[in-house]
Design an enzyme around this catalytic site. Structure first.
Site, PDB file in Angstrom:
ATOM      1  N   ASP A  27       0.819  -1.233   0.000  1.00 31.78           N
ATOM      2  CA  ASP A  27       0.000   0.000   0.000  1.00 31.78           C
ATOM      3  C   ASP A  27       0.847   1.275   0.000  1.00 31.78           C
ATOM      4  O   ASP A  27       0.598   2.192   0.787  1.00 31.78           O
ATOM      5  CB  ASP A  27      -0.925   0.033   1.224  1.00 31.78           C
ATOM      6  CG  ASP A  27      -1.615  -1.277   1.516  1.00 31.78           C
ATOM      7  OD1 ASP A  27      -1.872  -2.033   0.570  1.00 31.78           O
ATOM      8  OD2 ASP A  27      -1.908  -1.543   2.693  1.00 31.78           O
ATOM      9  N   GLU A 197     -11.125  -1.003  -3.285  1.00 33.90           N
ATOM     10  CA  GLU A 197     -10.426  -0.264  -2.227  1.00 33.90           C
ATOM     11  C   GLU A 197      -9.292   0.546  -2.842  1.00 33.90           C
ATOM     12  O   GLU A 197      -9.158   0.647  -4.056  1.00 33.90           O
ATOM     13  CB  GLU A 197      -9.869  -1.253  -1.189  1.00 33.90           C
ATOM     14  CG  GLU A 197      -8.883  -2.254  -1.786  1.00 33.90           C
ATOM     15  CD  GLU A 197      -8.574  -3.419  -0.869  1.00 33.90           C
ATOM     16  OE1 GLU A 197      -9.289  -3.611   0.127  1.00 33.90           O
ATOM     17  OE2 GLU A 197      -7.613  -4.154  -1.173  1.00 33.90           O
TER      18      GLU A 197
END
Length: 320
Positions: A27, A197
């Protein structure tokens, strides 16, 4: 064993290689602060061990310095686990780090999206509020995967959400809360088709590029898609995928960010992926590759590589 030639050694030093630094990290948020590139990733481990974050800085995208433990659960008292997906910005000489924590599953659990502040990009970051900034589900969006976007008028927006829902909300100037929209709502849903997401937004040539991750994060088909609109509120019509696995290189390429080299139209995508040798879902590594646009402004599909990118010092980039 054949040793590399001097020319090969020189070439290796001139390129980042992928991953760009060792360790399991995911991420990644890539950003430029002054004369350095910075990457802020999630520490990729079982949720109970995700109690801190590290950062990495580089003058040229090739040589990276690790800054350990820039934030942890000792400084964020309400955070206990699952510290995820940092988003970082500089405002008025201070650095703000937004993060998710605790992986809450409903409105009764403690956790959500928080914000911390520091005087330097490497921290240490301290809790800005003493509580989460968002601790409830709004429009079905789990409060994780926050990204903060600064619009051309100077307004900051938080774009966030898991569980296949994405919201946008207008941040107060001091990042202590939100300003309602004219219709009285605070969280406006902007979910595009196939969104899962990991939202990210940037501007290029007056257009708003909205990007997100699709698929399951532990699977090989994790990927990134995008849309383009004339407003940060959309509507965002999905164009297609631009980042995905290459079965000859790595799988699970997703949850990314984008870096624009200051003063240029050169762009890089920073993302995580899983080596072909790994089956553990948490074994993710941070990588970087160039990102290009066609003449119509569409993003070309990214070729994921082992070589990574060539050295690009920020000062020299501006002078080109």
């Amino acid at each position: 064993m054949t040793l590399p030639t001097l020319a090969q050694q020189t070439e290796k030093k001139e390129r980042s290689g992928n991953p760009i630094f060792p360790g399991w990290y995911a991420d990644p948020e890539g950003i430029v602060f002054k004369d350095k590139y910075w990457v802020y990733p999630t520490y990729s481990a079982p949720y109970e061990k995700q109690v801190h974050m590290d950062a990495f800085s580089s003058p040229d995208l090739v040589t990276w310095t690790k800054h350990s433990n820039i934030i942890d659960t000792t400084s964020i008292k309400w955070a206990k686990r699952a510290m995820w997906a940092p988003a970082v910005l500089e405002k008025d000489g201070r650095y703000f780090l937004f993060f998710g924590a605790n992986d809450i599953q409903n409105d009764k659990e403690k956790g959500g999206i928080g914000v911390a502040v520091a005087d330097k990009p490497e921290g240490p970051f301290k809790d800005h509020l003493g509580k989460p900034l968002i601790d409830k589900f709004h429009n079905g969006a789990q409060p994780i995967d926050q990204f903060v976007f600064k619009d051309k008028d100077g307004q900051y927006y938080m774009i966030y959400g898991g569980w296949r829902h994405c919201n946008i909300a207008k941040l107060k100037p001091d990042f202590t809360g939100f300003i309602p929209f004219d219709d009285g709502t605070t969280f406006r849903e902007i979910t595009p088709e196939s969104y899962v997401e990991g939202p990210f937004m940037f501007m290029r040539n007056g257009k708003y590029y909205f990007m997100w991750s699709e698929g399951g994060w532990t699977g090989p088909n994790y990927s990134v898609a995008y849309a383009i609109a004339d407003s940060p509120f959309g509507p965002f019509k999905r164009v297609g995928k631009i980042l995905q696995q290459d079965p000859t290189v790595a799988t699970g390429a997703g949850h990314h960010s984008v870096i624009q080299v200051p003063g240029t139209d050169r762009w890089y995508i920073v993302y995580h992926r899983r080596p072909l040798t790994e089956t553990d879902g948490n074994h993710r590594e941070t990588c970087i590759d160039p990102m290009y646009f066609d003449e119509q402004g569409m993003i070309k599909p990214v070729k994921i590589t082992v070589e990574g990118v060539k050295a690009e010092p920020i000062g020299k980039a501006k002078a080109r």
